[in-house]
Motif scaffolding. Sequence first.
Motif, PDB file in Angstrom:
ATOM      1  N   PRO A  19      39.492  48.797 -14.150  1.00  0.00           N
ATOM      2  CA  PRO A  19      39.678  50.157 -14.673  1.00  0.00           C
ATOM      3  C   PRO A  19      40.640  51.035 -13.870  1.00  0.00           C
ATOM      4  O   PRO A  19      41.016  52.100 -14.350  1.00  0.00           O
ATOM      5  N   TYR A  20      41.044  50.606 -12.669  1.00  0.00           N
ATOM      6  CA  TYR A  20      41.925  51.464 -11.873  1.00  0.00           C
ATOM      7  C   TYR A  20      43.385  51.205 -12.206  1.00  0.00           C
ATOM      8  O   TYR A  20      43.820  50.057 -12.237  1.00  0.00           O
ATOM      9  N   PRO A  21      44.159  52.267 -12.415  1.00  0.00           N
ATOM     10  CA  PRO A  21      45.577  52.072 -12.741  1.00  0.00           C
ATOM     11  C   PRO A  21      46.361  51.480 -11.574  1.00  0.00           C
ATOM     12  O   PRO A  21      47.426  50.910 -11.771  1.00  0.00           O
ATOM     13  N   GLU A  22      45.835  51.608 -10.342  1.00  0.00           N
ATOM     14  CA  GLU A  22      46.469  50.960  -9.188  1.00  0.00           C
ATOM     15  C   GLU A  22      45.410  50.115  -8.496  1.00  0.00           C
ATOM     16  O   GLU A  22      44.321  50.615  -8.208  1.00  0.00           O
ATOM     17  N   SER A  24      45.039  49.112  -5.534  1.00  0.00           N
ATOM     18  CA  SER A  24      44.605  49.565  -4.211  1.00  0.00           C
ATOM     19  C   SER A  24      43.476  50.590  -4.300  1.00  0.00           C
ATOM     20  O   SER A  24      42.715  50.766  -3.354  1.00  0.00           O
ATOM     21  N   ALA A  25      43.357  51.251  -5.449  1.00  0.00           N
ATOM     22  CA  ALA A  25      42.316  52.265  -5.610  1.00  0.00           C
ATOM     23  C   ALA A  25      40.923  51.635  -5.623  1.00  0.00           C
ATOM     24  O   ALA A  25      39.938  52.321  -5.400  1.00  0.00           O
ATOM     25  N   LEU A  27      39.688  49.834  -3.494  1.00  0.00           N
ATOM     26  CA  LEU A  27      39.282  49.477  -2.129  1.00  0.00           C
ATOM     27  C   LEU A  27      37.820  49.820  -1.814  1.00  0.00           C
ATOM     28  O   LEU A  27      37.075  48.973  -1.313  1.00  0.00           O
ATOM     29  N   LEU A  28      37.396  51.048  -2.102  1.00  0.00           N
ATOM     30  CA  LEU A  28      36.010  51.411  -1.764  1.00  0.00           C
ATOM     31  C   LEU A  28      34.993  50.553  -2.517  1.00  0.00           C
ATOM     32  O   LEU A  28      34.096  49.984  -1.893  1.00  0.00           O
ATOM     33  N   PRO A  29      35.108  50.432  -3.836  1.00  0.00           N
ATOM     34  CA  PRO A  29      34.139  49.584  -4.531  1.00  0.00           C
ATOM     35  C   PRO A  29      34.158  48.128  -4.062  1.00  0.00           C
ATOM     36  O   PRO A  29      33.098  47.497  -3.975  1.00  0.00           O
ATOM     37  N   ARG A  32      32.353  47.801  -0.826  1.00  0.00           N
ATOM     38  CA  ARG A  32      30.925  47.960  -1.076  1.00  0.00           C
ATOM     39  C   ARG A  32      30.277  46.626  -1.474  1.00  0.00           C
ATOM     40  O   ARG A  32      29.219  46.271  -0.972  1.00  0.00           O
ATOM     41  N   ARG A  59      45.371  49.862   6.233  1.00  0.00           N
ATOM     42  CA  ARG A  59      44.750  50.779   5.267  1.00  0.00           C
ATOM     43  C   ARG A  59      43.277  50.453   5.072  1.00  0.00           C
ATOM     44  O   ARG A  59      42.463  51.339   4.860  1.00  0.00           O
ATOM     45  N   GLU A  62      41.579  51.833   8.236  1.00  0.00           N
ATOM     46  CA  GLU A  62      41.480  53.301   8.170  1.00  0.00           C
ATOM     47  C   GLU A  62      40.275  53.741   7.350  1.00  0.00           C
ATOM     48  O   GLU A  62      39.544  54.652   7.722  1.00  0.00           O
ATOM     49  N   VAL A  63      40.085  53.083   6.223  1.00  0.00           N
ATOM     50  CA  VAL A  63      38.989  53.447   5.329  1.00  0.00           C
ATOM     51  C   VAL A  63      37.637  53.049   5.934  1.00  0.00           C
ATOM     52  O   VAL A  63      36.684  53.815   5.926  1.00  0.00           O
ATOM     53  N   PHE A  66      36.455  55.481   8.469  1.00  0.00           N
ATOM     54  CA  PHE A  66      36.286  56.880   8.043  1.00  0.00           C
ATOM     55  C   PHE A  66      34.917  57.134   7.435  1.00  0.00           C
ATOM     56  O   PHE A  66      34.302  58.168   7.662  1.00  0.00           O
ATOM     57  N   TYR A  67      34.430  56.206   6.641  1.00  0.00           N
ATOM     58  CA  TYR A  67      33.205  56.427   5.871  1.00  0.00           C
ATOM     59  C   TYR A  67      31.991  55.905   6.630  1.00  0.00           C
ATOM     60  O   TYR A  67      31.967  54.735   7.034  1.00  0.00           O
TER      61      TYR A  67
END
Lengths: 160, 415
Positions: A19-22, A24-25, A27-29, A32, A59, A62-63, A66-67
């Motif tokens: 569902p993500y147009p990019e 790289s988006a 990454l979080l899911p 997980r 990248r 970095e993520v 951060f979380y």
Amino acid sequence: MSYTPSAAALKKIQGLIVPYPERSAALLPVLRVLQEESGFVSPEAEAWVAAKLGIQPIRVREVLTFYTMLRRKPAGKTTIRVCRNLSCTLAGAEDIIGFLREKLGVGPGGTTPDGRITLETVECLGNCDQAPCLQVDGIDYGRVTKDMVAALVGELEAHE
Amino acid sequence: MSEDAVRLLPADESSWRLEAYVRRGGYEAARKAVASMAPQDIIAEVRRAGIRGRGGAGFPAGLKWSFVPQGGPAPKYLCVNADEGEPGTFKDRAILVRNPHALIEGMIIVAFGVGIRTAFVYVRGEYARIAGRLEEALAEARAGGFLGRGIFGSDFDLEVVVHFGAGAYICGEETALLESVEGRRGQPRLKPPFPAVIGLFRSPTVINNVETLANVPSIVGRGADWFLARGLAKDGGTRLFGVSGAVRRPGLYELPVGTPLRTIIETHAGGPPEGVAIKAIIPGGLSAPMLMAGELDTCMDFDSLAGACTMIGSAGIIVIGDRTPILDVLKVMARFYAHESCGQCAPCRIGTSWIHKIVSRIAEGKGRPADLDLILELADGMKGRTLCPMGDAAALPVRALVTKFRDELERAVSR
Ligand SMILES: Cc1cc2nc3c(=O)[nH]c(=O)nc-3n(C[C@H](O)[C@H](O)[C@H](O)COP(=O)(O)O)c2cc1C
Ligand code: SF4
Ligand code: FES
């Protein structure tokens, strides 16, 4: 070195990216899913994700750093997260944390030597009318008392 | 129609299901919007209702939508803010669990009005378990033809993706949220450009809070006048006031905007427990500067609270009783903001951690005479000088606390 997630995780990941147009988006899911499977994200898993999503390994790092819910080190089988923000503090959160510390023999951020339980303190869980509150592997418990906590820990320790 | 039908939180626990929602008139407003209204008329109606954002900043929703460029080849996105990280706030959780279809219907209406085909719901990682309910509701809506392709037999499509955060308060800030959906650290972007023009994946994006969107079906279904008849003329509708802390009945109370704080705390939440007096009240989440017990007659709306030098924020009310040392409250505040600062700009990164260090020192009984002035100076150094509003969110409540309880803190410092 070579890391590959299980077939089930891989299938889930493929679906998550769609569902993500990019790419790289996702990454979080994706992180997980990997963490759900292994309990943490290893350096090998980081490299795998970077390649999978076509991004620089930095990248991913970095993520991950951060979380607060993402982990680079293994933790206990179960995680207890105790809220220590204001409403819970007003309702005695520090006593609950002190009690858990005594009961488990480890402080916040620590894992019991048998690897069963990790104790963490967190900021507001969005459950303030149920203060003091905590989560056990994401499940909410509210208006907790020392007796309730003792019973919860007893159950976790008895569980093989 | 029953009173229940117009409430954000239906009384009955099982009424979250699609079938129950439709039975109480649900999805009729979306049907009316998609089948018989022009997109600009939808925006105009919500603008006329003047509903102000329920996430904290209080920007009028219809006005925000009108900033999104009409037409154009670029895709547009909707992001629902379900990060709910502001301490003392637990209302979006309740909507997600007890009335998820009201949110979904609100999303359909704004998406049709603005010309959006893809929506992301940003849910904080800590809500992953309870978001199972939202995912079930989304599946019901898809199966019922309310989401997906050709909604209500029109050529309007809408896809919804649930995106989980992973533990970071700052991701509730709208541009940090966009970064997080794009798979990066939640570091806020400099504005302008505003997300309505350049937002998610560099495309025009609408960002709204869960409660804001859950109000939209009744505004469009019943009209702006109905909405304006509840609440105040310039600040209409009801809000979910969350009450926690030193009260007999902590919980959520849905009441008209403008209800006096005293009514909410005493009549609804039962006032403080036996033998406890109110010492201070935080009216809108931890970032809202505190009020003193003598300010209980302040009304809970944007203008009244601005007049009292604070804000309605997320409407999460925290009542502090007279047995709580004010230093305990300051300790939580100082630690929280130091922990949650994203570190991108110096005044916030250094200011929050320095204040935290000073407060910890005072708590250890090692306070210095100049400490309180130093805290105020640091707070002033942050105010209005940071990249995102978090600098103010951290500085203002600390400043109010130290100013209003100066004497008590002086005693703690010289202990
Ligand atoms: C530090 C910070 C944290 C925020 N956290 C939230 C949040 O958890 N939920 C939310 O809806 N808005 C939050 N906001 C406000 C959002 O930036 C934004 O104004 C809001 O989502 C817009 O929706 P609304 O107009 O419907 O309120 C936060 C803002 C700041 C500065
Ligand atoms: S004000 Fe604070 S949270 Fe906002 S960008 Fe600067 S450092 Fe980050
Ligand atoms: S302060 Fe503990 S849940 Fe909000």
